[in-house]
Design an enzyme around this catalytic site. Structure first.
Site, PDB file in Angstrom:
ATOM      1  N   HIS A  41      47.379  40.943  53.014  1.00 35.60           N
ATOM      2  CA  HIS A  41      46.321  41.706  52.337  1.00 35.60           C
ATOM      3  C   HIS A  41      46.873  43.063  51.959  1.00 35.60           C
ATOM      4  O   HIS A  41      47.662  43.650  52.710  1.00 35.60           O
ATOM      5  CB  HIS A  41      45.103  41.897  53.262  1.00 35.60           C
ATOM      6  N   TYR A  67      43.048  49.479  46.445  1.00 34.76           N
ATOM      7  CA  TYR A  67      44.064  48.454  46.178  1.00 34.76           C
ATOM      8  C   TYR A  67      45.283  48.957  45.396  1.00 34.76           C
ATOM      9  O   TYR A  67      46.224  48.195  45.182  1.00 34.76           O
ATOM     10  CB  TYR A  67      43.422  47.272  45.440  1.00 34.76           C
ATOM     11  N   ARG A  90      38.201  48.673  57.577  1.00 29.50           N
ATOM     12  CA  ARG A  90      37.150  48.490  56.581  1.00 29.50           C
ATOM     13  C   ARG A  90      35.894  47.882  57.205  1.00 29.50           C
ATOM     14  O   ARG A  90      35.759  47.856  58.418  1.00 29.50           O
ATOM     15  CB  ARG A  90      37.708  47.648  55.419  1.00 29.50           C
ATOM     16  N   ASN A 138      47.109  35.586  49.924  1.00 29.75           N
ATOM     17  CA  ASN A 138      46.074  36.611  50.005  1.00 29.75           C
ATOM     18  C   ASN A 138      44.812  35.928  49.507  1.00 29.75           C
ATOM     19  O   ASN A 138      44.628  35.742  48.300  1.00 29.75           O
ATOM     20  CB  ASN A 138      46.414  37.825  49.139  1.00 29.75           C
ATOM     21  N   ALA A 151      38.398  37.621  49.066  1.00 32.18           N
ATOM     22  CA  ALA A 151      37.143  37.491  49.822  1.00 32.18           C
ATOM     23  C   ALA A 151      37.008  36.123  50.509  1.00 32.18           C
ATOM     24  O   ALA A 151      36.313  36.002  51.529  1.00 32.18           O
ATOM     25  CB  ALA A 151      35.961  37.728  48.893  1.00 32.18           C
ATOM     26  N   ARG A 175      40.913  47.431  39.579  1.00 31.17           N
ATOM     27  CA  ARG A 175      39.874  47.216  40.583  1.00 31.17           C
ATOM     28  C   ARG A 175      40.026  48.192  41.748  1.00 31.17           C
ATOM     29  O   ARG A 175      41.067  48.185  42.411  1.00 31.17           O
ATOM     30  CB  ARG A 175      40.066  45.786  41.102  1.00 31.17           C
ATOM     31  N   GLU A 193      49.790  35.173  56.018  1.00 27.52           N
ATOM     32  CA  GLU A 193      48.603  35.778  55.412  1.00 27.52           C
ATOM     33  C   GLU A 193      48.895  37.236  55.090  1.00 27.52           C
ATOM     34  O   GLU A 193      49.409  37.963  55.940  1.00 27.52           O
ATOM     35  CB  GLU A 193      47.438  35.683  56.398  1.00 27.52           C
ATOM     36  N   PRO A 200      40.293  35.298  44.744  1.00 27.17           N
ATOM     37  CA  PRO A 200      39.411  35.877  43.734  1.00 27.17           C
ATOM     38  C   PRO A 200      39.549  37.383  43.583  1.00 27.17           C
ATOM     39  O   PRO A 200      39.757  38.099  44.563  1.00 27.17           O
ATOM     40  CB  PRO A 200      38.006  35.513  44.229  1.00 27.17           C
ATOM     41  N   ASN A 201      39.413  37.815  42.349  1.00 21.46           N
ATOM     42  CA  ASN A 201      39.404  39.238  41.953  1.00 21.46           C
ATOM     43  C   ASN A 201      40.778  39.907  42.014  1.00 21.46           C
ATOM     44  O   ASN A 201      40.919  41.051  41.612  1.00 21.46           O
ATOM     45  CB  ASN A 201      38.377  40.048  42.763  1.00 21.46           C
TER      46      ASN A 201
END
Ligand code: DQA
Length: 152
Positions: free
Chosen positions: A105, A28, A112, A79, A82, A23, A103, A15-16
């Site tokens: 990111h 990012y 974070r 990725n 969330a 964004r 995985e 998502p996103n």
């Protein structure tokens, strides 16, 4: 014909991630998802794999895509956005298909908020690459190809 087909790598964006470029660019970056997908397809071509990309803001769609990868894909690069931090359903789907999972990111999760430090996906992954922006995906694809080649 199938014997000559290139190994396929499924790249999933959660998502996103469709909003990359607009964004929170300070976190990012300015690269769009279309840019990342184009770079992945081009690198895949160079490395001898076919890359298929898919983005969804819906958990069930991501689960469906992972299930459909069984028997058709050689590896999954994900990725989870969330959902990384919340989704047992995505973890279970990744475990069910029994494929190498990498995985990735864009941001360094460990610099974070605390809630981003835990990844459900990590339990199904060979490894995790985070913090290198769009390059996390490219490094992840190289890792996937190395795993595929070792198996051949
Ligand atoms: C992200 C990190 C997640 O915590 C966040 O929810 C995202 C993007 C990353 O690529 O850095 O959507 O997966």
């Amino acid at each position: 014909m199938a014997m000559d087909a290139l190994p396929r790598v499924l790249v999933l964006h959660g998502p996103n991630l469709n909003m990359l470029g607009q964004r929170e660019p300070q976190i990012y970056g300015h690269t769009t998802l279309a840019d990342i997908n184009a770079m992945l397809v081009a690198l895949g071509r160079e490395l001898g794999v076919e890359v298929e990309t898919f983005q969804s803001n819906h958990e069930g769609e991501l689960v469906g895509k992972i299930q459909a990868a069984r028997g058709h894909m050689a590896a999954v690069l994900i990725n989870g956005g969330a959902y990384t931090h919340t989704s047992v359903a995505i973890l279970d789907a990744l475990l069910a298909v029994d494929l190498p999972v990498i995985e990735v990111h864009l941001s360094n999760l460990y610099k974070r908020e605390e809630f981003r430090h835990h990844s459900y996906i990590a339990r199904a992954a060979v490894g995790q690459i985070c913090g290198f922006g769009a390059d996390s995906y490219l490094l992840g694809l190289r890792a996937a190809v190395a795993i595929i080649q070792r198996k051949q």
